[in-house]
Enzyme design. Sequence first.
Site, PDB file in Angstrom:
ATOM      1  N   ASP A 145      36.142  52.960  37.804  1.00  0.00           N
ATOM      2  CA  ASP A 145      36.817  52.402  39.051  1.00  0.00           C
ATOM      3  C   ASP A 145      35.778  52.328  40.240  1.00  0.00           C
ATOM      4  O   ASP A 145      34.653  51.706  39.949  1.00  0.00           O
ATOM      5  CB  ASP A 145      37.950  53.638  39.696  1.00  0.00           C
ATOM      6  CG  ASP A 145      38.922  52.930  40.354  1.00  0.00           C
ATOM      7  OD1 ASP A 145      38.880  52.228  41.329  1.00  0.00           O
ATOM      8  OD2 ASP A 145      40.262  52.982  39.935  1.00  0.00           O
ATOM      9  N   HIS A 200      40.032  53.256  46.526  1.00  0.00           N
ATOM     10  CA  HIS A 200      40.911  53.002  45.108  1.00  0.00           C
ATOM     11  C   HIS A 200      40.446  54.059  44.178  1.00  0.00           C
ATOM     12  O   HIS A 200      41.581  54.637  43.490  1.00  0.00           O
ATOM     13  CB  HIS A 200      40.471  51.534  44.794  1.00  0.00           C
ATOM     14  CG  HIS A 200      41.124  51.012  43.482  1.00  0.00           C
ATOM     15  ND1 HIS A 200      40.911  51.146  42.311  1.00  0.00           N
ATOM     16  CD2 HIS A 200      42.290  50.080  43.445  1.00  0.00           C
ATOM     17  CE1 HIS A 200      41.828  50.655  41.465  1.00  0.00           C
ATOM     18  NE2 HIS A 200      42.723  49.963  42.187  1.00  0.00           N
ATOM     19  N   SER A 505      47.291  49.638  39.368  1.00  0.00           N
ATOM     20  CA  SER A 505      46.298  50.568  39.500  1.00  0.00           C
ATOM     21  C   SER A 505      46.881  52.052  39.972  1.00  0.00           C
ATOM     22  O   SER A 505      46.258  52.982  39.371  1.00  0.00           O
ATOM     23  CB  SER A 505      45.524  49.924  40.776  1.00  0.00           C
ATOM     24  OG  SER A 505      44.634  49.259  40.426  1.00  0.00           O
TER      25      SER A 505
END
Length: 726
Positions: A145, A200, A505
């Site tokens: 990620d 994220h 996600s």
Amino acid sequence: MAKLGATSSCLLSCLVLLFLGSVSAITDDLQDKQVYIVYMGSLPSRADYTPMSHHINILQEITGESSIEGRLVRSYKRSFNGFAARLTESERERVAEMEGVISVFPSENYKLQTTASWDFMGLKEGNNTKRNLAVEGDTIVGVIDTGIWPESESFSDEGFGSPPKKWKGVCAGGANFTCNNKLIGARDYTSQGTRDNVGHGTHTASTAAGNAVSGASFFGIGNGTARGGVPGSRIAAYKVCAEKGCSSASVLSAFDDAIADGVDIISISLGTAFPRSYEQDTIAIGAFHAMVKGILTVHSAGNGGPTPKSVMSLAPWILTVAASNTNREFVTKVVLENGKTLVGKSVNSFDLKGKNYPLVNTVSTYEGPLVKGKILVSGYINGSEEAVATINIERKGGVSLVKPTPFSSLSIDDFDSLVSYINSTKFPQGTVLKTEAVFDQTAPKIARFSSRGPNFIAADLLKPDVTAPGVEILAAFSPVACPSSPKYTKSDTRRVKYNVLSGTSMSCPHVAGVAAYVKTFHPDWSPSMIQSAIMTTAWPINGTGYVASTETAYVSNEFAYGSGHVDPIAALNPGLVYELGKADHIAFLCGMNYNVTTLKLIAGEAVNCSKESEILPRNLNYPSMSAKLSNNMSSFSVTFDRTVTNVGPPNSTYKSKAVAGIGSKLSVEVTPSVLSFENVNEKKSFKVTVTGSELDPKLSSTVNLIWSDATHNVRSPIVIYNNFKY
Ligand SMILES: *[C@@H]1O[C@H](CO)[C@@H](O)[C@H](O)[C@H]1NC(C)=O
Ligand SMILES: *[C@@H]1O[C@H](CO)[C@@H](O)[C@H](O)[C@H]1NC(C)=O
Ligand SMILES: *[C@@H]1O[C@H](CO)[C@@H](O)[C@H](O)[C@H]1NC(C)=O
Ligand SMILES: *[C@@H]1O[C@H](CO)[C@@H](O)[C@H](O)[C@H]1NC(C)=O
Ligand SMILES: *[C@@H]1O[C@H](CO)[C@@H](O)[C@H](O)[C@H]1NC(C)=O
Ligand SMILES: *[C@@H]1O[C@H](CO)[C@@H](O)[C@H](O)[C@H]1NC(C)=O
Ligand SMILES: *[C@@H]1O[C@H](CO)[C@@H](O)[C@H](O)[C@H]1NC(C)=O
Ligand SMILES: *[C@@H]1O[C@H](CO)[C@@H](O)[C@H](O)[C@H]1NC(C)=O
Ligand SMILES: *[C@@H]1O[C@H](CO)[C@@H](O)[C@H](O)[C@H]1NC(C)=O
Ligand SMILES: *[C@@H]1O[C@H](CO)[C@@H](O)[C@H](O)[C@H]1NC(C)=O
């Protein structure tokens, strides 16, 4: 591990993070008027009694206003009598004295826990959930990620012993980056260090395996305990994305390292904008190698929905995850000066303290001075930094996003009624409230944005595989990142430890957490066994979720959610599993006309296809079944070959049954229709023949095959569709 073949010509920025852009916001109810429930007991049996008009009369009487628009929130009139209304304190006292009123009490929002998502899935906090803690501590989730924020409380190593012996990774996070006994590994492929400046990767890692952290919220919104699926497990972070994007070259390196480092599960919430054949898809290639080494890769389906064929995760050796909501929904109310309340979407942390501001409806270009100190109302403009707040039309399929300024997005109907109010009022005013959590009993629904099948590469392989929570998820965040969007870094100066994000996600790491959880009880299970257990025990989903139009209606079924919604507890004990190994996947690829050259790009070694080894793609021993028919078949018959392995009690007998989906007229014959096992790990094969006629060209047709002993229901959706339009 063997060096991977060079594969993609696309090196930089081919892959994107699969979360939606976002916004933000604010407070509680109007200061002076709180919602009260006025309870009036059982309904009178008089035929001429109309509860609604009685409620309105009471309200008019106590408020002294003829228009009680916006005051009446709800009327209870079907099973008992009463109503909910927005009242001042003195009005509350007066209504309590009225004839027929039994009690008056304040309305409260459901107090749902943060990471409401794990509760929603049945994995409760604390000792009520069965855990194999010793093995959980030896389980490592690899997250590919944007890096990770190592100091987040979600990754504190309090109570953790040293890393498992099998761990061969490193902490190479760059300068000023320290791992610990929870976050045991870090690698960087961006030359920036593994520290997460975007948020994220911190969000996804904490969703999969973060510690339980109480009092986590986004400015009080969603306040509760944030936690991952396997809080006792270790995390290894592989940073492949920087502000410029995520290069496929980095992704491949990350797989290469993660496999060798000894992770148990890989979670990857990135994807391409266009489907690629397997030999050009770095995630498919990396995941193939992971599968060979016994590691399951869990991957987000994509955010290209509801368009058909928008799913970008297409390989059978990957567990592909769609996104759906949970029963906790975030809403942001707009309250007009006349008392009318419109319920909009956004995650609004800003508190206007219930103060009314002029409403300005601008239809075209936005003028800063025009909206300064006012609330901008526009169907066309995204927002304004000069305005006190912005109200626009909801275009994200009902998902609340964090915005840089006070915000609420209304349905088109509510927006119209707001514009009518503005048009009909000399000095229109209103306010935007802080976001609140409400209970949505219709969950789970598939998110509009969640990518749909059919599978662009393998028409007879159903994708996505399952759905999981991916809407309005609160999880850990990078405290240096802008919570709304990197593009507002300068104007939105809020910085947070926990943030609300939506996207596939976010659903992907939920399933990675479930896969890790299953693995803690079955450390010897292969990736396909874990995948099968998760798929065959998924909750059946009724209804269609978001339907954009009749044209896309047909994809709003198994092509949206695959086998259904993940059920972590049921996945521990599936009874039977559909097993697959490297040879099966090669046979599948041979059946898809891969040859020695193209196979090498995926498998990394020379493998030859032969007539004996290849299989029809639909005969891959997958836990779901699908077949695409040619356009013109008025009647058809399709067969599927499958083999199940007994992982339940040694002596067990399973009977097959077929349960048709809504409107399906398919007939199913299973041979043999009864399977008897005497041993654990014993395998039995069977053949499924599906026949039908006049397949509706707009609808796929689904029937579920269920193998059932007294205890287990091993369910596989069978989806038959044709080539109409696509
Ligand atoms: C949970 O179990 C642990 C270990 O058995 C025990 O120490 C702890 O007190 C229990 N917690 C609760 C809330 O019951
Ligand atoms: C290391 O990172 C932490 C967290 O961002 C920061 O507070 C600290 O100043 C950094 N130290 C150095 C030497 O860069
Ligand atoms: C979150 O909830 C806890 C416990 O109810 C409370 O103590 C805390 O103040 C709350 N935090 C926020 C920011 O609302
Ligand atoms: C508003 O936002 C959307 C999506 O982010 C973007 O496509 C559009 O161009 C924006 N419109 C304006 C007027 O900024
Ligand atoms: C509001 O007024 C504008 C311009 O005066 C007009 O174009 C629009 O149709 C009106 N809308 C409603 C819902 O009344
Ligand atoms: C499933 O949906 C159909 C159609 O909306 C409805 O008639 C049926 O009652 C639902 N079944 C369940 C179990 O909710
Ligand atoms: C293998 O397939 C590729 C793509 O279909 C084709 O270009 C190539 O010529 C084939 N190679 C062999 C040896 O058949
Ligand atoms: C694949 O099979 C062909 C034909 O039998 C043979 O010529 C070739 O050497 C084989 N390649 C490999 C890598 O085994
Ligand atoms: C379907 O069948 C008809 C009549 O047999 C033929 O004319 C037509 O081309 C066929 N259409 C397709 C798409 O195969
Ligand atoms: C399974 O059934 C067989 C034959 O009925 C019996 O011999 C055997 O002991 C049973 N095994 C177990 C574990 O119950």
